[in-house]
Write a protein that holds these residues in place. Structure first.
Motif, short mmCIF file in Angstrom:
data_model
loop_
_atom_site.label_atom_id
_atom_site.label_comp_id
_atom_site.label_asym_id
_atom_site.label_seq_id
_atom_site.Cartn_x
_atom_site.Cartn_y
_atom_site.Cartn_z
N VAL A 77 18.68 13.03 54.05
CA VAL A 77 17.66 13.42 53.44
C VAL A 77 16.92 12.29 52.98
N THR B 167 23.44 10.61 46.88
CA THR B 167 22.37 9.49 46.66
C THR B 167 22.81 8.32 46.83
N TYR C 161 25.77 16.84 48.08
CA TYR C 161 24.68 15.57 48.05
C TYR C 161 25.39 14.26 47.29
N TYR D 6 10.65 16.23 50.19
CA TYR D 6 11.64 15.77 51.24
C TYR D 6 11.68 16.16 52.44
N SER E 213 11.74 20.31 45.76
CA SER E 213 12.63 20.51 44.68
C SER E 213 11.95 20.48 43.19
N ARG F 182 13.89 11.63 50.42
CA ARG F 182 13.19 12.36 49.20
C ARG F 182 11.89 11.42 48.61
N LYS F 183 10.93 12.05 48.21
CA LYS F 183 9.70 11.16 47.89
C LYS F 183 9.36 12.11 46.41
N SER G 80 9.55 16.95 43.41
CA SER G 80 9.95 16.01 44.62
C SER G 80 9.61 16.84 45.98
N ARG H 197 13.25 25.35 51.02
CA ARG H 197 13.60 24.70 52.23
C ARG H 197 13.01 25.48 53.64
N ASP I 119 15.42 24.74 44.57
CA ASP I 119 15.12 23.88 45.82
C ASP I 119 14.64 25.14 46.71
#
Length: 219
Positions: A133, A73, A71, A145, A177, A135-136, A143, A188, A186
């Protein structure tokens, strides 16, 4: 020709172009992100998933897979967090043609193909997906996503729906997550489509729904 690109002496349909261009764009930008940014924006993880075909009467397909996850960010706002995700994957699948009439008499050696394709097969798929991704964050630890990814795939077995060799894997997922002090858990659910964009003879592809769980460590 409105729906083609001209390259040298070859006409290439536009429909074939978007996946390679999308993949090149993300791979190029991912390499820049990983080489230039601070480590706190990076994370490394792995996941395990299982899945089945989206119900139909033509075939069966079950799979289990292992993924590495890298990942980065690249943007954070007051509402959302945006990440690039690189995922090498190995997929172990089983497949069987149920509807032998999917192989039509117009195909060469169709009877031999029907006999071969209706046998249960083990398939290995090797994938490198690149995704975005969004993400919120809900709390400091939890979170939600959405994920959209595409990438090249090599499959080692010929089937009535997908030729052996090069193809693409497309994934759309919604994830959850939970962050602990040392790592993130995580979960998904996702939908996956495989095809080769018409680059080989068989291109019906496979459609599956999957669920995967993993763990992610910040770097």
């Amino acid at each position: 020709m409105k729906n083609t690109y001209f390259y040298g002496n070859v006409f290439i349909p536009k429909a074939f172009m978007w996946k390679p261009l999308f993949l090149f764009f993300f791979l190029f930008n991912t390499s820049l992100f990983f080489s230039q940014e601070k480590k706190q924006n990076l994370a490394l993880g792995f996941s395990y998933g299982i899945g089945n075909e989206i119900k139909n009467t033509d075939y069966t397909y079950t799979n289990r897979y292992f993924k590495g996850q890298f990942y980065y960010t690249f943007k954070t706002t007051s509402t959302f967090q945006f990440e690039v995700l690189l995922q090498p994957e190995i997929n172990f699948a089983t497949h069987q043609l149920l509807n032998l009439y999917f192989v039509t008499p117009h195909e060469p050696d169709y009877e031999a193909k029907r006999e071969a394709f209706t046998k249960l097969k083990d398939i290995r798929e090797y994938v490198l997906n690149v995704g975005l991704v969004v993400r919120k964050p809900i709390t400091d630890r939890f979170s939600l996503y959405a994920l959209l990814s595409v990438g090249p795939m090599i499959t080692d077995t010929e089937t009535e729906r997908l030729s052996k060799g090069f193809a693409f894997s497309d994934v759309f997922g919604l994830g959850f997550s939970y962050k602990t002090n040392k790592f993130t858990l995580d979960l998904r659910p996702n939908i996956r489509h495989t095809s080769n964009a018409g680059l080989q003879n068989s291109n019906a592809g496979f459609n599956t729904y999957n669920i995967e769980a993993g763990v992610v460590f910040p770097l």
